[in-house]
Enzyme design. Structure first.
Site, PDB file in Angstrom:
ATOM      1  N   THR A  87     -24.986  11.505  83.874  1.00 57.78           N
ATOM      2  CA  THR A  87     -26.311  11.903  83.384  1.00 57.78           C
ATOM      3  C   THR A  87     -27.369  10.869  83.747  1.00 57.78           C
ATOM      4  OG1 THR A  87     -25.655  10.989  81.254  1.00 57.78           O
ATOM      5  CG2 THR A  87     -25.570  13.376  81.461  1.00 57.78           C
ATOM      6  N   VAL A 147     -11.574  12.538  77.514  1.00 56.35           N
ATOM      7  CA  VAL A 147     -10.677  11.968  76.496  1.00 56.35           C
ATOM      8  C   VAL A 147     -11.409  11.869  75.158  1.00 56.35           C
ATOM      9  CG1 VAL A 147      -9.353  10.608  78.183  1.00 56.35           C
ATOM     10  CG2 VAL A 147     -11.323   9.568  77.036  1.00 56.35           C
ATOM     11  N   ARG A 207     -24.996   4.347  85.416  1.00 54.40           N
ATOM     12  CA  ARG A 207     -23.564   4.181  85.136  1.00 54.40           C
ATOM     13  C   ARG A 207     -22.752   3.892  86.404  1.00 54.40           C
ATOM     14  NH1 ARG A 207     -23.117   9.310  80.845  1.00 54.40           N
ATOM     15  NH2 ARG A 207     -24.631   8.440  79.409  1.00 54.40           N
ATOM     16  N   ALA A 211     -31.540  10.879  77.473  1.00 52.92           N
ATOM     17  CA  ALA A 211     -32.247  10.000  76.507  1.00 52.92           C
ATOM     18  C   ALA A 211     -31.146   9.075  75.963  1.00 52.92           C
ATOM     19  CB  ALA A 211     -32.902  10.841  75.426  1.00 52.92           C
ATOM     20  N   ALA A 212     -31.218   8.679  74.699  1.00 50.05           N
ATOM     21  CA  ALA A 212     -30.121   7.874  74.139  1.00 50.05           C
ATOM     22  C   ALA A 212     -28.841   8.713  74.150  1.00 50.05           C
ATOM     23  CB  ALA A 212     -30.464   7.459  72.710  1.00 50.05           C
ATOM     24  N   SER A 213     -27.703   8.059  74.328  1.00 46.56           N
ATOM     25  CA  SER A 213     -26.433   8.798  74.336  1.00 46.56           C
ATOM     26  C   SER A 213     -25.819   8.804  72.937  1.00 46.56           C
ATOM     27  CB  SER A 213     -25.450   8.151  75.309  1.00 46.56           C
ATOM     28  OG  SER A 213     -24.172   8.735  75.149  1.00 46.56           O
ATOM     29  N   ASP A 246     -33.760  17.129  74.437  1.00 50.00           N
ATOM     30  CA  ASP A 246     -33.297  15.745  74.493  1.00 50.00           C
ATOM     31  C   ASP A 246     -34.465  14.775  74.642  1.00 50.00           C
ATOM     32  OD1 ASP A 246     -30.675  16.520  74.351  1.00 50.00           O
ATOM     33  OD2 ASP A 246     -30.394  16.611  76.520  1.00 50.00           O
TER      34      ASP A 246
HETATM   35  N1  UDP Z   1     -17.369  12.227  75.868  1.00 45.77           N
HETATM   36  C1  UDP Z   1     -16.120  12.063  75.331  1.00 45.77           C
HETATM   37  N2  UDP Z   1     -15.045  12.005  76.163  1.00 45.77           N
HETATM   38  C2  UDP Z   1     -15.170  12.088  77.510  1.00 45.77           C
HETATM   39  C3  UDP Z   1     -16.461  12.247  78.055  1.00 45.77           C
HETATM   40  C4  UDP Z   1     -17.546  12.311  77.207  1.00 45.77           C
HETATM   41  O1  UDP Z   1     -15.957  11.978  74.115  1.00 45.77           O
HETATM   42  O2  UDP Z   1     -14.152  12.012  78.198  1.00 45.77           O
HETATM   43  C5  UDP Z   1     -18.532  12.272  74.979  1.00 45.77           C
HETATM   44  C6  UDP Z   1     -19.435  11.057  75.182  1.00 45.77           C
HETATM   45  O3  UDP Z   1     -18.994   9.949  74.467  1.00 45.77           O
HETATM   46  C7  UDP Z   1     -20.765  11.567  74.708  1.00 45.77           C
HETATM   47  C8  UDP Z   1     -20.713  13.055  75.063  1.00 45.77           C
HETATM   48  O4  UDP Z   1     -19.347  13.370  75.289  1.00 45.77           O
HETATM   49  O5  UDP Z   1     -20.885  11.427  73.312  1.00 45.77           O
HETATM   50  C9  UDP Z   1     -21.510  13.393  76.285  1.00 45.77           C
HETATM   51  O6  UDP Z   1     -21.205  12.450  77.282  1.00 45.77           O
HETATM   52  P1  UDP Z   1     -21.888  12.461  78.694  1.00 45.77           P
HETATM   53  O7  UDP Z   1     -21.538  11.209  79.399  1.00 45.77           O
HETATM   54  O8  UDP Z   1     -21.560  13.736  79.395  1.00 45.77           O
HETATM   55  O9  UDP Z   1     -23.434  12.531  78.366  1.00 45.77           O
HETATM   56  P2  UDP Z   1     -24.412  11.476  77.674  1.00 45.77           P
HETATM   57  O10 UDP Z   1     -24.910  12.197  76.458  1.00 45.77           O
HETATM   58  O11 UDP Z   1     -23.690  10.227  77.363  1.00 45.77           O
HETATM   59  O12 UDP Z   1     -25.484  11.286  78.684  1.00 45.77           O
END
Ligand code: UDP
Length: 411
Positions: free
Chosen positions: A230, A273, A234, A291-293, A149
């Site tokens: 992460t 969800v 947030r 990193a970027a999400s 990442d």
């Molecule tokens: N995600 C999702 N539904 C949820 C929780 C997470 O679709 O209820 C997706 C979220 O949008 C992201 C990925 O799962 O694309 C990982 O999310 P997380 O917050 O765990 O990690 P991030 O990569 O954002 O730090």
């Protein structure tokens, strides 16, 4: 979608719209309106209006043709990332040194090769899907892909910058950004996607459909976020949601690293969800993670208003998206009152919110297609190959990567 000073003036004097579902939440904001903020005549609101106005007036489309057949919209990113190598060029020793940070790949005689081991096989698969498509039209080259990442090449101390491809970075790093594996495979595994979120082509269609099922007027006027902790950035949104459930629905979910309630800020983890579920809400939040999400691109497809927190962490397509035109920017680590203030502004100014939401959707829908990603890879690799200052030769220790049969299936 033409916002002029005049339409902004109309927008700022009109009241926010409430749907039936949102009656409670809207009551709160209209109360605030009637007491202090009837016409956005406070300094904070005027600053926001002015930023939106300036951005919309100045904005120029990034492509000469609406369909952007030459994928012009993202070109500046690879140009900037490769700039440093124009001066120093890339030697065989640079590649050898870079292999400490990633997987060695080679294009030789229009075929794709790499070292036998790949730290994250699904991520390599997501990258190779695109590389196999373009390999027949690429010259010979060696390159090193970081599938972790985090970026690897600090720009602060290094004299000779090593050529390492990473999916995300901040301006402190010199990694060369590539379109993340998750456009095809190897994205984060959640309950709904046990093998990882991938197949951007499928997600685009599904979320787009959900966005149409929840047109703006039907959406719930609340902020929404689901994800794991992460990054502690947030926290303020989640805490604000706990004290203001009519304004925001934000909760932490459990990821694989979850150990105790501390990892979900002292509450039980929320259910995960789908992205389609997100589409029923007007305001969707994006934050950096490690990193970027990967979430960012998906949120736009709901045609909801995206609040993007912090501007440091990038993926290759972020620079083409403009704050106040395509999304609402928030400084990193926003306080609860900052979040509340900006959300209440957009609840009062529903037309502005809708216009930005539409512009964000339009951009992602038209300029982040599978063909844009393939096109970006092609420009990136073609131009990178010109920077190698040695003859690329065959290496029998590498394995050839061939197209998987399943890749031919549309879905
Ligand atoms: N995600 C999702 N539904 C949820 C929780 C997470 O679709 O209820 C997706 C979220 O949008 C992201 C990925 O799962 O694309 C990982 O999310 P997380 O917050 O765990 O990690 P991030 O990569 O954002 O730090």
């Amino acid at each position: 979608l033409n916002i002029t000073a005049e339409t902004i003036q109309q927008d700022v004097t009109s009241k926010g719209m409430c749907t039936e579902e949102t009656a409670n939440g809207c009551e709160d904001s209209s109360k605030a309106e009637s007491t202090t903020n009837n016409r956005n005549d406070d300094a904070a609101s005027q600053r926001i209006v002015s930023k939106i106005e300036k951005t919309w007036v100045k904005y120029k489309s990034c492509s000469a043709e609406p369909q952007d057949p030459k994928c012009e919209c993202h070109q500046k990113v690879w140009q900037k990332d490769l700039e440093v190598f124009q001066k120093q060029s890339i030697t065989k020793q640079n590649i050898k040194d870079a292999t400490k940070f990633g997987t060695l790949y080679k294009i030789f005689n229009q075929k794709l090769y790499r070292t036998a081991d790949c730290f994250f096989p699904a991520r390599c698969e997501g990258i190779e899907y695109f590389l196999l498509k373009i390999a027949p039209s690429l010259p010979n080259m060696d390159f090193v892909v970081n599938t972790r990442d985090y970026p690897q090449v600090s720009g602060r101390f290094a004299r000779d910058v090593l050529p390492v491809f990473s999916f995300s970075k901040t301006s402190d790093y010199r990694d060369i950004m590539y379109p993340a594996w998750t456009f095809w495979a190897g994205g984060p595994a959640i309950k709904l996607f046990p093998t990882g979120i991938g197949r951007w082509d499928i997600q685009r269609e599904k979320i787009n459909k959900a966005g149409l099922e929840f047109p703006w007027e039907k959406k719930i006027a609340k902020g929404f976020f689901r994800g794991s902790r992460t990054s502690h950035e947030r926290d303020s949104l989640v805490l604000l949601s706990r004290s203001n459930p009519n304004l925001i629905d934000a909760a932490y979910t459990k990821n694989q690293a979850w150990k105790s309630l501390k990892d979900t800020l002292d509450e039980e983890p929320a259910q995960e969800v789908s992205f389609e579920y997100h589409c029923q809400f007007k305001y969707l939040f994006n934050f950096r993670g490690v990193a970027a999400s990967f979430r960012f691109k998906h949120l736009f497809l709901c045609r909801s208003l995206v609040f993007h927190v912090g501007n440091e962490w990038l993926e290759f397509f972020y620079p083409a998206l403009k704050p106040w035109k395509h999304y609402v920017p928030l400084d990193k680590n926003p306080s609860q009152s900052e979040i509340k203030e900006i959300m209440e502004f957009f609840r009062r100014n529903d037309d502005l919110a809708k216009n930005i939401a539409e512009a964000g959707y339009e951009f992602i829908w038209h300029h982040l297609r599978m063909e844009d990603i393939e096109c970006y890879w092609k420009h990136l690799m073609t131009n990178y190959s010109k920077l190698l200052k040695y003859e690329v030769v065959e290496d029998k220790s590498l394995i050839e990567i061939k197209e998987k049969k399943s890749n031919n299936q549309k879905r």
